[in-house]
Design a protein around this motif. Structure first.
Motif, PDB file in Angstrom:
ATOM      1  N   CYS A 111       5.760  -6.606  -0.707  1.00  0.00           N
ATOM      2  CA  CYS A 111       5.181  -5.429   0.755  1.00  0.00           C
ATOM      3  C   CYS A 111       5.829  -6.038   1.857  1.00  0.00           C
ATOM      4  N   ARG A 112       6.400  -5.266   2.657  1.00  0.00           N
ATOM      5  CA  ARG A 112       7.046  -5.630   3.743  1.00  0.00           C
ATOM      6  C   ARG A 112       6.981  -4.524   4.873  1.00  0.00           C
ATOM      7  N   GLY A 113       6.301  -4.794   6.124  1.00  0.00           N
ATOM      8  CA  GLY A 113       6.240  -3.885   7.110  1.00  0.00           C
ATOM      9  C   GLY A 113       5.717  -4.567   8.367  1.00  0.00           C
ATOM     10  N   GLN A 114       5.525  -3.795   9.284  1.00  0.00           N
ATOM     11  CA  GLN A 114       5.138  -4.235  10.441  1.00  0.00           C
ATOM     12  C   GLN A 114       3.611  -3.759  10.966  1.00  0.00           C
ATOM     13  N   ILE A 115       2.944  -4.744  11.443  1.00  0.00           N
ATOM     14  CA  ILE A 115       1.498  -4.572  11.699  1.00  0.00           C
ATOM     15  C   ILE A 115       1.283  -4.218  13.397  1.00  0.00           C
ATOM     16  N   HIS A 116       0.423  -3.128  13.703  1.00  0.00           N
ATOM     17  CA  HIS A 116       0.364  -2.786  15.059  1.00  0.00           C
ATOM     18  C   HIS A 116      -0.886  -3.418  15.698  1.00  0.00           C
ATOM     19  N   SER A 117      -1.067  -3.443  16.797  1.00  0.00           N
ATOM     20  CA  SER A 117      -2.376  -3.764  17.419  1.00  0.00           C
ATOM     21  C   SER A 117      -3.536  -3.025  17.074  1.00  0.00           C
ATOM     22  N   ILE A 118      -4.722  -3.457  17.004  1.00  0.00           N
ATOM     23  CA  ILE A 118      -5.845  -2.565  16.633  1.00  0.00           C
ATOM     24  C   ILE A 118      -6.751  -2.351  18.104  1.00  0.00           C
ATOM     25  N   LEU A 119      -6.188  -3.100  19.114  1.00  0.00           N
ATOM     26  CA  LEU A 119      -6.928  -3.049  20.342  1.00  0.00           C
ATOM     27  C   LEU A 119      -6.367  -2.508  21.542  1.00  0.00           C
ATOM     28  N   ILE A 120      -5.021  -2.831  21.479  1.00  0.00           N
ATOM     29  CA  ILE A 120      -4.284  -2.264  22.735  1.00  0.00           C
ATOM     30  C   ILE A 120      -3.258  -1.427  22.209  1.00  0.00           C
ATOM     31  N   PRO A 121      -2.606  -0.283  22.750  1.00  0.00           N
ATOM     32  CA  PRO A 121      -1.683   0.621  22.189  1.00  0.00           C
ATOM     33  C   PRO A 121      -0.360   0.128  22.393  1.00  0.00           C
ATOM     34  N   LEU A 122      -0.143  -1.135  21.654  1.00  0.00           N
ATOM     35  CA  LEU A 122       1.144  -1.556  21.679  1.00  0.00           C
ATOM     36  C   LEU A 122       2.182  -1.251  20.475  1.00  0.00           C
ATOM     37  N   GLY A 123       3.257  -1.598  20.536  1.00  0.00           N
ATOM     38  CA  GLY A 123       4.163  -1.332  19.567  1.00  0.00           C
ATOM     39  C   GLY A 123       3.825  -2.390  18.182  1.00  0.00           C
ATOM     40  N   ALA A 124       4.831  -2.527  17.381  1.00  0.00           N
ATOM     41  CA  ALA A 124       4.722  -3.498  16.252  1.00  0.00           C
ATOM     42  C   ALA A 124       4.641  -4.911  16.993  1.00  0.00           C
ATOM     43  N   LEU A 125       3.572  -5.433  16.357  1.00  0.00           N
ATOM     44  CA  LEU A 125       3.311  -7.091  16.684  1.00  0.00           C
ATOM     45  C   LEU A 125       4.100  -7.977  15.856  1.00  0.00           C
ATOM     46  N   VAL A 126       3.724  -8.012  14.482  1.00  0.00           N
ATOM     47  CA  VAL A 126       4.124  -8.893  13.746  1.00  0.00           C
ATOM     48  C   VAL A 126       4.579  -8.263  12.338  1.00  0.00           C
ATOM     49  N   THR A 127       5.605  -8.845  11.747  1.00  0.00           N
ATOM     50  CA  THR A 127       5.998  -8.374  10.526  1.00  0.00           C
ATOM     51  C   THR A 127       5.557  -9.152   9.435  1.00  0.00           C
ATOM     52  N   ILE A 128       4.875  -8.556   8.434  1.00  0.00           N
ATOM     53  CA  ILE A 128       4.455  -9.232   7.357  1.00  0.00           C
ATOM     54  C   ILE A 128       5.566  -8.935   5.924  1.00  0.00           C
ATOM     55  N   ASP A 129       5.704  -9.956   5.442  1.00  0.00           N
ATOM     56  CA  ASP A 129       6.430 -10.046   4.073  1.00  0.00           C
ATOM     57  C   ASP A 129       5.890 -10.901   2.952  1.00  0.00           C
ATOM     58  N   VAL A 130       5.065 -10.221   2.155  1.00  0.00           N
ATOM     59  CA  VAL A 130       4.726 -10.923   1.043  1.00  0.00           C
ATOM     60  C   VAL A 130       5.160 -10.555  -0.287  1.00  0.00           C
ATOM     61  N   THR A 131       5.261 -11.487  -1.322  1.00  0.00           N
ATOM     62  CA  THR A 131       5.686 -11.114  -2.737  1.00  0.00           C
ATOM     63  C   THR A 131       4.898 -11.455  -3.845  1.00  0.00           C
ATOM     64  N   GLY A 132       4.732 -10.854  -4.793  1.00  0.00           N
ATOM     65  CA  GLY A 132       3.937 -11.266  -5.870  1.00  0.00           C
ATOM     66  C   GLY A 132       5.142 -11.227  -7.209  1.00  0.00           C
ATOM     67  N   GLN A 133       5.044 -11.953  -8.130  1.00  0.00           N
ATOM     68  CA  GLN A 133       5.919 -11.941  -9.062  1.00  0.00           C
ATOM     69  C   GLN A 133       5.101 -12.549 -10.362  1.00  0.00           C
ATOM     70  N   SER A 134       5.450 -11.874 -11.694  1.00  0.00           N
ATOM     71  CA  SER A 134       4.823 -12.072 -12.715  1.00  0.00           C
ATOM     72  C   SER A 134       5.833 -11.865 -13.960  1.00  0.00           C
ATOM     73  N   LEU A 135       5.648 -12.960 -15.024  1.00  0.00           N
ATOM     74  CA  LEU A 135       6.612 -12.658 -16.279  1.00  0.00           C
ATOM     75  C   LEU A 135       6.355 -11.435 -16.911  1.00  0.00           C
ATOM     76  N   GLN A 136       7.394 -10.659 -17.278  1.00  0.00           N
ATOM     77  CA  GLN A 136       7.235  -9.403 -18.141  1.00  0.00           C
ATOM     78  C   GLN A 136       6.968  -9.557 -19.491  1.00  0.00           C
ATOM     79  N   GLU A 137       5.752  -8.745 -19.640  1.00  0.00           N
ATOM     80  CA  GLU A 137       5.629  -8.831 -21.254  1.00  0.00           C
ATOM     81  C   GLU A 137       6.689  -8.176 -22.213  1.00  0.00           C
ATOM     82  N   GLN A 138       6.930  -8.539 -23.298  1.00  0.00           N
ATOM     83  CA  GLN A 138       7.678  -8.023 -24.517  1.00  0.00           C
ATOM     84  C   GLN A 138       7.041  -7.177 -25.460  1.00  0.00           C
TER      85      GLN A 138
END
Length: 140
Positions: A111-138
């Motif tokens: 999941c990767r995207g930019q987070i906007h401010s909730i209080l002040i109408p600014l542009g994107a403040l922070v980029t969030i990049d998180v990853t989840g990984q799990s072994l595939q079942e056969q």
């Protein structure tokens, strides 16, 4: 002597200074409060995104499930958990990749995207990049 008395009279007359001091201090405190709320909201959204990515990866690792379905599930979980408009631009994508250490097949949701401010109408403040990984079942 007259000059000293005149200076003391002018310095002793501080009517209205409390109002001015209150206005200056309260403005700073309000900005500090808004900053704390913004940082708390950013940490909350990042935590929700990380949990959704992990859940999506576990779902996509099930036997017979398409790995891209994990990204759709994670995006849906993020939208359900965050009613804030700041997290709506956080797309997730599921893929199937081999684990570099063992060579086993894994389901990965990023999941990767930019987070906007909730209080002040600014542009994107922070980029969030998180990853989840799990072994595939056969399938058997």
């Amino acid at each position: 002597m007259k000059l000293v008395r005149l200076v003391r009279e002018r310095c002793a007359d501080d009517r209205g200074s409390s109002v001015a001091e209150f206005a200056m201090v309260s403005t700073l405190l309000v900005f500090l409060l808004f900053g704390i709320l913004q940082v708390a909201a950013l940490f909350y959204v990042r935590s929700v995104a990380a949990a959704a990515a992990s859940d999506g990866a576990r779902y996509a690792a099930n036997a017979g499930v398409d790995p891209t379905a994990g990204g759709e599930r994670a995006s849906r979980l993020i939208q359900q958990a965050t009613t804030l408009s700041m997290a709506q631009q956080l797309p997730c994508r599921g893929t199937k990749i081999p684990d570099p250490a063992s060579g086993l097949s894994t389901a990965r949701v990023r999941c990767r995207g930019q987070i906007h401010s909730i209080l002040i109408p600014l542009g994107a403040l922070v980029t969030i990049d998180v990853t989840g990984q799990s072994l595939q079942e056969q399938q058997q």
